[in-house]
Design an enzyme around this catalytic site. Structure first.
Site, PDB file in Angstrom:
ATOM      1  N   GLN A 191       0.831  -1.204   0.000  1.00 22.43           N
ATOM      2  CA  GLN A 191       0.000   0.000   0.000  1.00 22.43           C
ATOM      3  C   GLN A 191       0.866   1.254   0.000  1.00 22.43           C
ATOM      4  O   GLN A 191       0.369   2.348  -0.216  1.00 22.43           O
ATOM      5  CB  GLN A 191      -0.884   0.044   1.259  1.00 22.43           C
ATOM      6  CG  GLN A 191      -1.973  -0.993   1.327  1.00 22.43           C
ATOM      7  CD  GLN A 191      -2.648  -1.004   2.689  1.00 22.43           C
ATOM      8  OE1 GLN A 191      -2.485  -1.951   3.444  1.00 22.43           O
ATOM      9  NE2 GLN A 191      -3.407   0.024   3.017  1.00 22.43           N
ATOM     10  N   PHE A 222      -6.134  -4.316   3.300  1.00 20.40           N
ATOM     11  CA  PHE A 222      -6.885  -4.011   4.525  1.00 20.40           C
ATOM     12  C   PHE A 222      -6.039  -3.373   5.609  1.00 20.40           C
ATOM     13  O   PHE A 222      -6.388  -3.441   6.784  1.00 20.40           O
ATOM     14  CB  PHE A 222      -7.589  -5.270   5.057  1.00 20.40           C
ATOM     15  CG  PHE A 222      -8.394  -5.989   4.017  1.00 20.40           C
ATOM     16  CD1 PHE A 222      -9.551  -5.413   3.515  1.00 20.40           C
ATOM     17  CD2 PHE A 222      -7.991  -7.220   3.510  1.00 20.40           C
ATOM     18  CE1 PHE A 222     -10.291  -6.056   2.536  1.00 20.40           C
ATOM     19  CE2 PHE A 222      -8.728  -7.861   2.526  1.00 20.40           C
ATOM     20  CZ  PHE A 222      -9.881  -7.281   2.041  1.00 20.40           C
ATOM     21  N   GLU A 226       0.217  -1.776   4.644  1.00 23.20           N
ATOM     22  CA  GLU A 226       0.580  -0.362   4.774  1.00 23.20           C
ATOM     23  C   GLU A 226       2.035  -0.264   5.226  1.00 23.20           C
ATOM     24  O   GLU A 226       2.812   0.526   4.723  1.00 23.20           O
ATOM     25  CB  GLU A 226      -0.347   0.343   5.772  1.00 23.20           C
ATOM     26  CG  GLU A 226      -0.017   1.829   5.920  1.00 23.20           C
ATOM     27  CD  GLU A 226      -1.009   2.614   6.763  1.00 23.20           C
ATOM     28  OE1 GLU A 226      -2.135   2.145   6.982  1.00 23.20           O
ATOM     29  OE2 GLU A 226      -0.644   3.719   7.208  1.00 23.20           O
ATOM     30  N   ARG A 304      -5.680   7.291  16.774  1.00 16.16           N
ATOM     31  CA  ARG A 304      -7.016   7.230  16.174  1.00 16.16           C
ATOM     32  C   ARG A 304      -8.029   6.638  17.166  1.00 16.16           C
ATOM     33  O   ARG A 304      -9.197   7.012  17.151  1.00 16.16           O
ATOM     34  CB  ARG A 304      -7.001   6.447  14.850  1.00 16.16           C
ATOM     35  CG  ARG A 304      -8.325   6.501  14.104  1.00 16.16           C
ATOM     36  CD  ARG A 304      -8.236   5.901  12.706  1.00 16.16           C
ATOM     37  NE  ARG A 304      -7.663   6.814  11.726  1.00 16.16           N
ATOM     38  CZ  ARG A 304      -8.317   7.768  11.078  1.00 16.16           C
ATOM     39  NH1 ARG A 304      -9.618   7.940  11.284  1.00 16.16           N
ATOM     40  NH2 ARG A 304      -7.714   8.543  10.212  1.00 16.16           N
ATOM     41  N   ARG A 336      -8.034  -1.950   8.657  1.00 19.94           N
ATOM     42  CA  ARG A 336      -9.285  -1.216   8.413  1.00 19.94           C
ATOM     43  C   ARG A 336      -9.943  -0.705   9.700  1.00 19.94           C
ATOM     44  O   ARG A 336     -10.381  -1.505  10.531  1.00 19.94           O
ATOM     45  CB  ARG A 336     -10.241  -2.152   7.682  1.00 19.94           C
ATOM     46  CG  ARG A 336     -11.319  -1.468   6.871  1.00 19.94           C
ATOM     47  CD  ARG A 336     -12.105  -2.521   6.126  1.00 19.94           C
ATOM     48  NE  ARG A 336     -12.880  -1.939   5.026  1.00 19.94           N
ATOM     49  CZ  ARG A 336     -13.504  -2.673   4.123  1.00 19.94           C
ATOM     50  NH1 ARG A 336     -13.448  -3.978   4.150  1.00 19.94           N
ATOM     51  NH2 ARG A 336     -14.183  -2.087   3.161  1.00 19.94           N
ATOM     52  N   PHE A 338      -8.266   1.152  11.914  1.00 19.15           N
ATOM     53  CA  PHE A 338      -7.044   1.734  12.482  1.00 19.15           C
ATOM     54  C   PHE A 338      -7.242   2.226  13.922  1.00 19.15           C
ATOM     55  O   PHE A 338      -6.971   3.371  14.237  1.00 19.15           O
ATOM     56  CB  PHE A 338      -6.626   2.892  11.562  1.00 19.15           C
ATOM     57  CG  PHE A 338      -5.158   3.233  11.541  1.00 19.15           C
ATOM     58  CD1 PHE A 338      -4.238   2.419  10.903  1.00 19.15           C
ATOM     59  CD2 PHE A 338      -4.684   4.400  12.148  1.00 19.15           C
ATOM     60  CE1 PHE A 338      -2.888   2.766  10.847  1.00 19.15           C
ATOM     61  CE2 PHE A 338      -3.334   4.750  12.104  1.00 19.15           C
ATOM     62  CZ  PHE A 338      -2.441   3.925  11.450  1.00 19.15           C
ATOM     63  N   THR A 431      -4.201  10.814  10.641  1.00 16.96           N
ATOM     64  CA  THR A 431      -4.050  11.603  11.874  1.00 16.96           C
ATOM     65  C   THR A 431      -2.690  12.302  11.887  1.00 16.96           C
ATOM     66  O   THR A 431      -2.523  13.320  12.536  1.00 16.96           O
ATOM     67  CB  THR A 431      -4.198  10.723  13.122  1.00 16.96           C
ATOM     68  OG1 THR A 431      -3.136   9.771  13.156  1.00 16.96           O
ATOM     69  CG2 THR A 431      -5.526   9.990  13.114  1.00 16.96           C
ATOM     70  N   ALA A 500      -6.144   5.064   5.310  1.00 16.44           N
ATOM     71  CA  ALA A 500      -6.972   6.049   6.011  1.00 16.44           C
ATOM     72  C   ALA A 500      -8.192   6.460   5.173  1.00 16.44           C
ATOM     73  O   ALA A 500      -8.707   7.571   5.336  1.00 16.44           O
ATOM     74  CB  ALA A 500      -6.137   7.262   6.420  1.00 16.44           C
ATOM     75  N   GLU A 705     -13.106   2.644   5.200  1.00 21.01           N
ATOM     76  CA  GLU A 705     -13.110   2.083   6.544  1.00 21.01           C
ATOM     77  C   GLU A 705     -14.420   2.176   7.318  1.00 21.01           C
ATOM     78  O   GLU A 705     -14.765   1.254   8.047  1.00 21.01           O
ATOM     79  CB  GLU A 705     -11.990   2.747   7.364  1.00 21.01           C
ATOM     80  CG  GLU A 705     -10.623   2.403   6.827  1.00 21.01           C
ATOM     81  CD  GLU A 705      -9.529   3.225   7.499  1.00 21.01           C
ATOM     82  OE1 GLU A 705      -9.429   4.430   7.216  1.00 21.01           O
ATOM     83  OE2 GLU A 705      -8.803   2.660   8.323  1.00 21.01           O
TER      84      GLU A 705
END
Ligand code: LUZ
Ligand code: MOS
Length: 749
Positions: A191, A222, A226, A304, A336, A338, A431, A500, A705
């Protein structure tokens, strides 16, 4: 407009990393990993592997030319362990061989001498020992200490939520090719192509411009790709750098499940205070996050969590503390939602407990406390929308209890119905403010066809489809003229990971700006060609050049061709930075999100109280997608998110052997994800009527998400069913509510 890859997928002709044709001198990689959760490395003996025919090289930490470091937020994760191993599956060495079978057999033959040390798997245990990844953080609002005195009701409890395996269809996969001059091209199922580029440069000791990362598409991610696609891609690059040969590294399912991080398990303490009317006035919560052995994205995820500690409700007095605990599990990572799902689960547990105390349905407390426009979040941002209450009202109207006279028991006495409302309010933006930027490079070719490159990674979510739509809409041409290219660091530099839920928003907006730039040049040129007055409105619509809305006889292709001959640039590059964002981590106040996505789900289940099993009869959702760019794609995201959320809450269970900490549920035979039988029998989705502007693209809203958290409603629908025959029932709140858990709970009487 269907998903752009639909035909390729159903025909089996779409390409994934493992499908790509590679040169004949390819080497295959296999990774030697730690068999113990915590230990001191005494020796690694690779000689049995090196003596096997077909084995080219065994790479360990000592062979790394640059830094042995793959950390992201904190530099606490070596690519290959050196002195100490801190989780089962931690890489120690990479074996390169002529075939995958040889590489794997050779990896298995490497002799490891590791002195075992005590391991910790529980976040509260880790907290007691002071094994924190970062100092605790507290978000507060109002004056909670004073507010407790005004509370008529106070409930206090604990809630635990389990981890979750990503089960992307395509496991972690990458390959690297040597380019001239010592440069390396990496193809990775990631990702975050830029993160792979940056870490590969760091490990290889090269400047970033010597590393090119290319991503065609992912078979799902998902969040699991990342951060955690990086080490495998970097290993392939390192192998190529050291041997001068192409290297491919693909994890098999079992290794992938055993070695990579999951959704963070949380264990939380809560206290909720209400006034006489069920108004929530004080909220105190502490989250113990199981971070695993390295920080990965844990602190961002915890942030988050804190930002969603009150979900879709307004509570005037809040104290929320998050503690990121280091344990000896594989580093837990993005998934997903987060951290927001974990926060929302705790909030709903507290509401459920309060409802039992007050003798009302949880929905009474939920509805009473929903966010109104202008309400303040603990982070200092105001809720600016109306969708929380509007989606609730509409969901109640469409799917509420009035639609079912037979709520409760009917028919056979062992079958009991339950229902729940689940409102969701999810903040859109990274964030980490600096990540909220994207770029797009658009080329119009002389035949009028268009190629678009952005930093967005297609992982099945349909971002390429949406970006193509944005380009076609902005240029006024047919969608078939637009192709979205692979995601490549030489065409889209310094990209944020596609995460995100912001991929289409940010890369779509950048694409819109780039297309407008080209369009502006083409329209100026068209004006001259048409000898149009300044006032005359020249536009392109459906591939035709119009003047004051009338056909001019010139079409898009002719315009482009002529513009080229007159040396008008047909390319543009644009950057987009989400406006208005700021956050101050010293005061924990700011405006972290561009906007919120809200919605409400109504879930109905039937519980078999003899067998401890249940079926999800229906889930009705009213969801705010803004002006959906692509309702088909968005529905797919909502359905998929819902079912994945139901899986997390009710069936997906990670079991470890203790005290070793070995993952026992390392295959799909033992780790159960929802199948067609456990999906809701009926799913209804209504898009909430859009109102107002937002920072999405063409007034659409992010969709990736938020729907995941509708799945939390299923947990509470099951509790509602139990409440039918055990009024006031309050369980030990913990997910997943697996059949085993449920049966034991029912037997406990
Ligand atoms: N990734 C990230 C995310 O780096 N920052 C975030 O805020 C985020 N939020 C959701 C999913 N991935
Ligand atoms: Mo993510 S959890 O990679 O948006």
């Amino acid at each position: 407009m269907k998903h752009a890859d639909a035909l390729l997928h159903v025909r089996g002709t779409s390409l994934f990393v493992d499908d790509m044709r590679l040169p004949g001198n390819l080497l295959h990689g296999a990774v030697v990993t730690s068999p113990v959760a915590h230990g001191r490395i005494v020796g690694v003996d690779a000689s049995p592997a090196l003596s096997m025919p077909g084995v080219e090289m065994v790479i360990t930490a000592g062979d790394i030319p640059g830094e042995n470091q793959v950390g992201n937020i904190f530099m606490d994760e070596p690519l290959f362990a050196m002195d100490e191993v801190t989780f089962i599956g931690e890489p120690l060495a990479l074996v390169l061989a002529e075939s995958q079978d040889t590489a794997r057999a050779a990896a298995g033959s490497v002799k490891l001498h590791i002195e075992e040390l005590e391991a910790v798997f529980d976040p509260r245990d880790s907290f007691r020992r002071g094994m924190l990844i970062a100092p605790a953080r507290t978000f507060s609002l109002g004056n909670p200490d004073r507010a407790w005195k005004d509370c008529r009701h106070i409930v206090e409890g604990r809630a635990d939520s389990g981890g979750q395996e990503h089960v992307y269809l395509e496991t972690q996969a990458s390959f690297a090719l040597p380019l001239e001059g010592g440069c390396v091209r990496i193809c990775s199922s990631t990702q975050g192509p830029t993160f792979v580029q940056k870490v590969a440069a760091r490990v290889l000791g090269l400047p970033m411009h010597r590393i090119e990362v290319d991503v065609v598409r992912l078979g799902g991610a998902f969040g699991g790709k990342e951060d955690q696609a990086t080490p495998w891609a970097v290993m392939a690059a390192l192998g190529t750098h050291l041997t001068g040969r192409p290297v491919k590294l693909v994890l098999d399912r079992r290794c992938d499940m055993a070695w990579t991080g999951k959704r963070h398990p949380y264990s939380s303490d809560f206290r909720l205070g209400l006034d006489a009317d069920g108004g929530m006035i004080a909220w105190d919560v502490t989250y113990y996050q199981n971070g695993g052995a390295a920080s990965d994205l844990s602190t961002a995820i915890l942030e988050r969590t804190l930002l969603h500690c009150t979900n879709a409700y307004y509570i005037p007095n809040v104290s929320a503390t998050g503690i990121c605990c280091r344990t000896n599990l594989p580093p837990n990572t993005a998934f997903r939602g987060f951290g927001a799902p974990q926060a929302m689960f705790v909030m709903e547990c507290a509401i459920h407990m309060a409802a039992a105390e007050l003798g009302v349905s949880p929905s009474v407390i939920q509805e009473r406390n929903l966010l109104d426009k202008g309400d303040l979040f603990p982070c200092g941002m105001n809720y600016e929308g109306s969708e929380v209450r509007r989606s609730w009202s509409r969901a109640k109207e469409l799917f509420g209890p009035q639609h079912e006279e037979d709520h409760g028991s009917d028919g056979p006495a062992h079958l009991v119905r339950g229902m729940s409302f689940m409102p969701v309010c999810f903040g859109i933006s990274f964030t980490n403010t600096s990540l909220n930027q994207a770029s797009s490079l658009v080329h119009v070719y002389t035949d009028g066809s268009v190629g678009v490159s952005t930093g967005a990674v297609e992982m099945g979510q349909g971002v390429n489809t949406k970006i193509a739509q944005v380009a076609a809409m902005t240029l006024g041409i047919d969608l078939s003229l637009v192709k979205v290219e692979s995601t490549n660091t030489t065409r889209a530099a310094n990209s944020s990971p596609t995460a995100a839920s912001t991929g289409a928003d940010m890369n779509g907006n950048a694409t819109r700006i780039a297309c407008r730039d080209i369009l502006g040049r083409l329209l100026s040129f068209a004006r001259v060609q048409l000898q149009a007055d300044r006032e005359k409105d020249v536009t392109i619509y459906c591939g035709e050049v119009l003047q004051d809305g009338r056909m001019t006889g010139m079409n898009w292709k002719e315009l482009v061709e002529r513009a080229y001959l007159e040396r008008v640039s047909l390319s543009a590059q644009a950057h987009y930075a989400t406006p208005g964002l700021h956050f101050d981590r010293t005061t924990e106040k700011g405006r972290p999100f561009a906007y919120h996505v809200a919605g409400t789900a109504v879930t109905r289940i039937t519980l078999d109280r003899l067998r401890g099993i249940f079926s999800v009869d229906s889930v009705g959702m009213v969801h705010d997608a803004g002006e959906s760019l692509n309702p088909v794609v968005d529905r797919g995201q909502i359905e998929g998110g819902l079912v994945q959320g139901i899986g997390w809450m009710t069936m997906e269970e990670l079991k470890y052997s203790l005290p070793e900490g070995r993952l026992l549920t390392d295959s799909l035979a033992t780790y159960k994800i929802p199948d067609i039988h456990s999906a809701p029998r009926k799913v209804d989705i209504e898009f909430l009527e859009p109102r107002g502007d937002n920072a999405g693209v063409y007034n659409s809203k992010a969709v990736g998400e938020p729907p995941f958290m509708y799945g939390i409603g299923t947990y509470f629908a099951v509790l509602d069913a139990i409440g039918e025959f055990r009024p006031g029932f309050v369980p030990c709140y913990g997910s997943p509510m697996s059949n085993e858990t449920l049966l034991l709970l029912l037997e406990d009487g």
